[in-house]
Write a protein that holds these residues in place. Structure first.
Motif, PDB file in Angstrom:
ATOM      1  N   THR A   4      16.661  -3.224  17.033  1.00 24.91           N
ATOM      2  CA  THR A   4      17.636  -3.575  15.974  1.00 24.91           C
ATOM      3  C   THR A   4      18.823  -2.603  15.997  1.00 24.91           C
ATOM      4  O   THR A   4      19.978  -3.013  15.925  1.00 24.91           O
ATOM      5  CB  THR A   4      16.951  -3.499  14.586  1.00 24.91           C
ATOM      6  N   LYS A  15      21.087  -3.445  18.797  1.00 13.73           N
ATOM      7  CA  LYS A  15      21.904  -4.642  18.528  1.00 13.73           C
ATOM      8  C   LYS A  15      23.092  -4.247  17.664  1.00 13.73           C
ATOM      9  O   LYS A  15      24.228  -4.651  17.932  1.00 13.73           O
ATOM     10  CB  LYS A  15      21.047  -5.695  17.788  1.00 13.73           C
ATOM     11  N   ARG A  16      22.813  -3.425  16.648  1.00 13.01           N
ATOM     12  CA  ARG A  16      23.890  -2.990  15.741  1.00 13.01           C
ATOM     13  C   ARG A  16      24.957  -2.234  16.540  1.00 13.01           C
ATOM     14  O   ARG A  16      26.157  -2.498  16.411  1.00 13.01           O
ATOM     15  CB  ARG A  16      23.296  -2.084  14.643  1.00 13.01           C
TER      16      ARG A  16
END
Ligand SMILES: CC(=O)Oc1ccc(/C=C/C(=O)NCCc2ccccc2)cc1OC(C)=O
Ligand SMILES: [Co+2]
Length: 170
Positions: free
Chosen positions: A154, A157-158
């Protein structure tokens, strides 16, 4: 002199750097240039690949209690090898090759490292604090790894989203 810093996602940052064989004036000049470049960019650590040289060389200069970075406090490590590692820690890291992005990275808490200095003399250092983190971060560069590639899915992805947006703007 100050050299240009290679910025993510330049593919040179994925190269595995080669061992240093000769300890000559050219090596000393590179180490001095790496210092100038690191200090000018407000860095505390730099690997040679970040100035485009794929040799197993890194420098670290941790600011002292007065937040000053003194030249004599610069740790220069050539062909470093981690011989002991233990524990786990997390720290919000940044990198001169990923300007303006910081994120928590998991590292070993303690490391014992063998390395050569600019004259080819062998040394061993052990640490379980800031220096241990910096050494692991810079040694990753020698193996073609940048800290953003160690983030959780995550977080990664950020980062990618943010970085793409930034590229469009600049
Ligand atoms: C905008 C920008 O470039 O931000 C920066 C990002 C990273 C850095 C420096 C990062 C750095 O020295 N990393 C060495 C590896 C390391 C990371 C965490 C702990 C130990 C060792 C400096 C920046 O510039 C300023 C003015 O802060
Ligand atoms: Co870095």
């Amino acid at each position: 002199m100050v050299r240009e810093i290679v910025v993510y996602p330049d593919k040179r940052l994925k190269l595995v750097s080669k061992e240093v064989e000769t300890f000559n004036g050219a090596l000393h000049d590179l180490l001095d240039d790496m210092y100038d470049t690191m200090i000018q960019s407000n860095g505390v650590g730099l690997a040679a690949i970040q100035v485009g040289i794929d040799q197993r060389i890194l420098i670290i200069n941790e600011p002292n209690e007065n937040d000053a970075q003194l030249r004599e406090n610069t740790l220069e490590m050539i062909n470093p090898v981690i011989i002991e590692k233990s524990g786990a820690t997390k720290y919000q890291e940044g990198c001169l090759s990923v300007p303006g992005y910081y994120d928590d990275v998991e590292r070993y808490q303690y490391v014992k490292v063998e390395y050569l200095d600019r004259n080819g003399q062998s040394h061993t250092i052990e640490n379980d604090g800031f220096l241990a983190i910096a050494i692991q971060h810079e040694m990753d560069h020698l193996d073609g790894k940048v800290f953003v590639e160690k983030l959780s899915f995550t977080k990664r992805k950020r980062f990618e989203k943010e970085w793409k947006k930034r590229q469009k703007v600049s």
